[in-house]
Design a protein around this motif. Structure first.
Motif, short mmCIF file in Angstrom:
data_model
loop_
_atom_site.label_atom_id
_atom_site.label_comp_id
_atom_site.label_asym_id
_atom_site.label_seq_id
_atom_site.Cartn_x
_atom_site.Cartn_y
_atom_site.Cartn_z
N ARG A 201 -3.74 -2.11 -1.84
CA ARG A 201 -5.02 -2.82 -1.86
C ARG A 201 -5.65 -2.90 -0.48
O ARG A 201 -6.69 -3.52 -0.30
CB ARG A 201 -4.81 -4.23 -2.44
CG ARG A 201 -4.34 -4.21 -3.89
CD ARG A 201 -3.92 -5.58 -4.39
NE ARG A 201 -5.01 -6.54 -4.29
CZ ARG A 201 -4.97 -7.67 -3.58
NH1 ARG A 201 -3.87 -7.96 -2.90
NH2 ARG A 201 -5.99 -8.49 -3.55
N GLY A 202 -5.02 -2.28 0.53
CA GLY A 202 -5.58 -2.26 1.86
C GLY A 202 -5.42 -3.56 2.62
O GLY A 202 -6.01 -3.72 3.70
N LEU A 203 -4.60 -4.46 2.13
CA LEU A 203 -4.48 -5.79 2.73
C LEU A 203 -3.19 -5.95 3.54
O LEU A 203 -2.59 -7.01 3.59
CB LEU A 203 -4.58 -6.86 1.64
CG LEU A 203 -5.94 -6.92 0.94
CD1 LEU A 203 -5.95 -7.99 -0.14
CD2 LEU A 203 -7.07 -7.16 1.94
N GLU A 204 -2.77 -4.88 4.15
CA GLU A 204 -1.69 -4.90 5.15
C GLU A 204 -2.19 -4.09 6.33
O GLU A 204 -2.93 -3.11 6.17
CB GLU A 204 -0.41 -4.29 4.59
CG GLU A 204 0.75 -4.32 5.57
CD GLU A 204 1.99 -3.65 5.01
OE1 GLU A 204 3.02 -4.32 4.90
OE2 GLU A 204 1.90 -2.44 4.70
N THR A 205 -1.81 -4.50 7.53
CA THR A 205 -2.34 -3.81 8.70
C THR A 205 -1.37 -3.87 9.87
O THR A 205 -0.42 -4.66 9.87
CB THR A 205 -3.69 -4.42 9.13
OG1 THR A 205 -4.35 -3.55 10.06
CG2 THR A 205 -3.50 -5.78 9.79
N GLY A 206 -1.60 -3.02 10.85
CA GLY A 206 -0.87 -3.08 12.10
C GLY A 206 -1.55 -4.04 13.05
O GLY A 206 -2.76 -3.95 13.28
N VAL A 207 -0.79 -4.97 13.59
CA VAL A 207 -1.33 -5.97 14.52
C VAL A 207 -1.60 -5.31 15.87
O VAL A 207 -0.94 -4.34 16.26
CB VAL A 207 -0.34 -7.14 14.65
CG1 VAL A 207 -0.82 -8.16 15.67
CG2 VAL A 207 -0.14 -7.81 13.30
N ALA A 208 -2.59 -5.82 16.58
CA ALA A 208 -2.94 -5.29 17.90
C ALA A 208 -1.72 -5.19 18.79
O ALA A 208 -0.90 -6.11 18.87
CB ALA A 208 -4.00 -6.18 18.55
N GLY A 209 -1.58 -4.04 19.44
CA GLY A 209 -0.44 -3.80 20.31
C GLY A 209 0.76 -3.19 19.63
O GLY A 209 1.75 -2.87 20.29
N SER A 210 0.67 -2.97 18.31
CA SER A 210 1.79 -2.39 17.58
C SER A 210 1.76 -0.86 17.65
O SER A 210 0.73 -0.25 17.96
CB SER A 210 1.75 -2.82 16.11
OG SER A 210 0.64 -2.23 15.44
N LEU A 211 2.89 -0.24 17.33
CA LEU A 211 2.96 1.22 17.28
C LEU A 211 2.00 1.78 16.24
O LEU A 211 1.52 2.91 16.37
CB LEU A 211 4.38 1.65 16.94
CG LEU A 211 5.45 1.44 18.01
CD1 LEU A 211 6.83 1.77 17.44
CD2 LEU A 211 5.17 2.29 19.23
N HIS A 212 1.69 1.00 15.21
CA HIS A 212 0.86 1.48 14.11
C HIS A 212 -0.60 1.67 14.51
O HIS A 212 -1.32 2.43 13.88
CB HIS A 212 0.95 0.50 12.94
CG HIS A 212 2.35 0.20 12.52
ND1 HIS A 212 3.13 1.11 11.84
CD2 HIS A 212 3.12 -0.89 12.74
CE1 HIS A 212 4.33 0.58 11.63
NE2 HIS A 212 4.35 -0.62 12.16
N THR A 213 -1.04 0.99 15.55
CA THR A 213 -2.44 1.06 15.96
C THR A 213 -2.63 1.47 17.42
O THR A 213 -3.75 1.50 17.93
CB THR A 213 -3.14 -0.29 15.72
OG1 THR A 213 -2.42 -1.33 16.42
CG2 THR A 213 -3.17 -0.63 14.23
N GLU A 214 -1.53 1.79 18.09
CA GLU A 214 -1.57 2.13 19.51
C GLU A 214 -2.54 3.26 19.80
O GLU A 214 -3.31 3.21 20.77
CB GLU A 214 -0.16 2.50 19.97
CG GLU A 214 -0.05 2.89 21.44
CD GLU A 214 1.35 3.33 21.80
OE1 GLU A 214 1.64 3.42 23.01
OE2 GLU A 214 2.17 3.61 20.89
N ALA A 215 -2.53 4.30 18.98
CA ALA A 215 -3.38 5.47 19.24
C ALA A 215 -4.86 5.11 19.16
O ALA A 215 -5.66 5.56 19.98
CB ALA A 215 -3.05 6.58 18.23
N ILE A 216 -5.23 4.30 18.18
CA ILE A 216 -6.63 3.90 18.04
C ILE A 216 -7.05 3.02 19.21
O ILE A 216 -8.14 3.16 19.77
CB ILE A 216 -6.83 3.15 16.70
CG1 ILE A 216 -6.34 4.00 15.53
CG2 ILE A 216 -8.30 2.79 16.50
CD1 ILE A 216 -6.29 3.26 14.20
#
Length: 347
Positions: A201-216
């Motif tokens: 449902r798109g309602l999980e995310t990578g928190v700022a500073g995490s490996l999941h969003t580091e590239a962005i």
């Protein structure tokens, strides 16, 4: 057109020949390597085991001909944009991470000269390396996997494997992508906010500073999901998303993208109304994580091309050379279109 842009748009070169990427050689700083056991000389490190998914990416780039198999990927599916040499590699299972799927008996039967892991360097992963060396006698190399240190990872691991020339070319590509990302961050990126949608449902995310969003975040975009004392993944409510109102929504899951486009709940977000929901489907490697390895370099460049129309004309050539250099595969125009083109143009 400035000199850097003109060089980017020049023709493709061979792996060690002409390149789209300017020579931005920089001195490596701190060591990215931790060694456990007696690491063999380059000439004797001919049979390599990857301990996890980020190491799969590192070794596919540097020494695919020495890999006995992959830790986390089964490339035997329908991946025509990857070379037969890569798709022929078996999936062996992981040694590192939350649960090992490669037993010590299987590991010993493979008779590797060296185990290489790449990622977070902390007490847990050091303990894993020490335990495996003590139980098997097989030396273990642990490589720090921070995305900003990609060039140093490549050069230093390449030196251990005697693949200095290949590592240098890859390191220069990494340096160029990261330098261009930093320039974009200063010029435009910090004006934009994003939400990285995960889950059905798109309602999980990578928190700022995490490996999941580091590239962005290296492009300067502000992650709307920011928590002072939290890292990793977190659930998000639709009410919170409506308050955040990110400029762009990014997902790597087609099913998530489809849900966001069609669910009435999501229509209250300006990014959905303005068609700023970007799907970057895995191929099978993720663009921003899955895994959090050097594959993310291409994700940075793709997102920058999406956000900056001046880069779009040259991105196909850049991606084709990245595939040649990092995946040793020829990416045809047709396969490029299949992987990228429907979502590249900024609406």
């Amino acid at each position: 057109m400035d000199v850097t842009r003109r060089r980017i748009l020049q023709g493709l070169g061979g792996l060690l020949g002409s390149s789209l990427w300017p020579n931005l050689t920089m001195a490596s700083t701190a060591s990215q390597l931790s060694m456990f056991g007696q690491v063999p000389s380059a000439a004797k490190a001919q049979r390599l085991i990857s301990a996890g998914a980020p190491a799969d990416m590192l070794l596919l780039a540097l020494a695919p001909e020495r890999l006995l198999g992959l830790a986390s990927f089964d490339l035997g599916g329908d991946y025509p944009w990857l070379s037969n040499k890569l798709t022929a590699l078996p999936k062996l299972g992981r040694l590192a991470g939350r649960s090992s799927t490669l037993s010590l008996e299987q590991l010993l039967a493979l008779k590797p000269d060296l185990i290489i892991d790449c990622g977070t360097v902390n007490d847990t992963f050091r303990s894993t390396a020490e335990r495996i060396v003590a139980q098997t006698g097989i030396p273990y190399l642990l490589v720090s996997g921070k995305l900003a240190d990609s060039a140093a990872q490549l050069r230093q691991t390449g030196a251990v494997l005697g693949a200095d020339a290949r590592a240098e070319q890859l390191a220069q590509i990494a340096e160029h992508i990261l330098a261009e990302a930093a320039h974009f961050a200063d010029a435009r990126g910090r004006q934009l906010s994003f939400y990285a949608a995960r889950g059905a449902r798109g309602l999980e995310t990578g928190v700022a500073g995490s490996l999941h969003t580091e590239a962005i975040e290296l492009l300067g975009l502000r992650n709307v999901a920011s928590a002072e004392h939290q890292r990793g993944l977190a659930p998000v409510s639709m009410e919170q998303l409506l308050l955040w109102q990110p400029d762009i929504i990014i997902t790597q899951e087609p099913s998530t993208w489809q849900h966001i486009q069609t669910s009435p709940q999501w229509q209250g977000l300006k990014a959905v109304q303005q068609q700023q929901v970007l799907l970057l489907a895995r191929f099978p490697f993720g663009w921003f994580d899955s895994p959090p390895g050097i594959n993310r370099l291409l994700g940075i460049r793709r997102l920058q091309a999406y956000l900056d129309p001046s880069l779009q004309a040259g991105f196909k050539a850049e991606m084709q050379q990245f595939f040649a250099a990092f995946y040793h595969s020829e990416l045809s125009d047709a396969h490029y279109q299949q992987l990228v083109e429907p979502q590249l143009v900024n609406a």
